[in-house]
Motif scaffolding. Structure first.
Motif: not given
Length: 258
Positions: A1, A125-140
């Motif tokens: 992420m 698994r149709a129409s899923p929501t994919l959630l991600l976290i974006d930041g530095t390693w420590r922030q994530a």
């Protein structure tokens, strides 16, 4: 992420200098490294809803973030600035429903995404929501921990892409898709992580096309950055001296003069 660890972390580099020509109407990058010719003619529609919680500094302080390119590549993508997810954060993550919400983050209990797709019937698994976290390693790590209470209430399914913590990651000079030197094999930028995930989540045949279109943009970005670094003349940094060292040298010099 930058997903960064989704542990898929986007790297940073020098920002555009004042007065430099910028492609404001397109990719937002300096004109000499414009990526508009490599972007899809229009944002690609997907059955997967992609939601990215990104650190508030991810865009302002990270000129090599892949988030702006992701936003111009996918139509069903939503960027959420913040340090954690709360019930008030977004209506994009409703209470448990027939459509799964997948958290792409390499936590110890996360299932391999490819294995999850193989073992889950298409209807589940149709129409899923994919959630991600974006930041530095420590922030994530901090954002993931702070968001866990809310995520647990949603019945989110933790999944991950393979990461080998026992092997050093590649740099942009060793891989055409690596934005910066990665700590472990399998760590990747947010854009690559989304592309790899959509290849598995989208209906058969469509996922491969979406993945290749997104990776084409990423390859062009990395090629520009690698070329810039190869041609860059780096001035040696002045060694910082501690006040105690300077004071001691001054006393020694004075003693020799006496």
């Amino acid at each position: 992420m930058d997903f960064d660890p989704v542990f898929y972390d986007d790297g940073g580099s020098a920002a555009a200098s004042p007065g430099r020509s910028i492609c404001h109407a397109g990719c937002g990058r300096p004109s000499r490294v414009c990526l508009c010719p490599h972007l899809p003619p229009s944002p690609i529609p997907t059955s997967t809803t992609v939601v990215i919680l990104h650190h508030p500094h991810a865009l302002r302080r990270n000129p090599l973030s892949t988030l702006p390119l992701l936003e111009r590549s996918l139509s069903n993508l939503h960027l959420l600035p913040g340090r954690r997810l709360l019930p008030s954060s977004t209506p994009l993550l409703p209470p448990p429903s027939p459509n799964p919400v997948l958290l792409l983050y390499p936590s110890p209990g996360a299932a391999d995404l490819a294995s999850w797709c193989r073992s889950t019937p298409p209807s589940a698994r149709a129409s899923p929501t994919l959630l991600l976290i974006d930041g530095t390693w420590r922030q994530a790590k901090e954002m993931h921990a702070a968001s866990l209470p809310f995520l647990s209430s949603l019945g989110v399914i933790p999944v991950a892409l393979p990461v080998d913590s026992g092997v050093d990651g590649d740099s942009m000079f060793e891989s055409e898709l690596v934005v910066k030197k990665e700590p472990h094999k399998g760590c990747m930028s947010t854009m690559e992580a989304v592309a790899r995930a959509l290849r598995l989540l989208e209906p058969e045949g469509k996922g491969e096309e979406i993945e290749e279109a997104m990776l084409g943009v990423l390859r062009a970005m990395v090629a520009f950055q690698a070329e810039h670094l190869q041609n860059r003349t780096v001035k040696p940094r002045v060694k910082m001296r501690k006040k105690k060292e300077l004071k001691r040298e001054e006393l020694q010099s004075n003693a020799r003069l006496m």
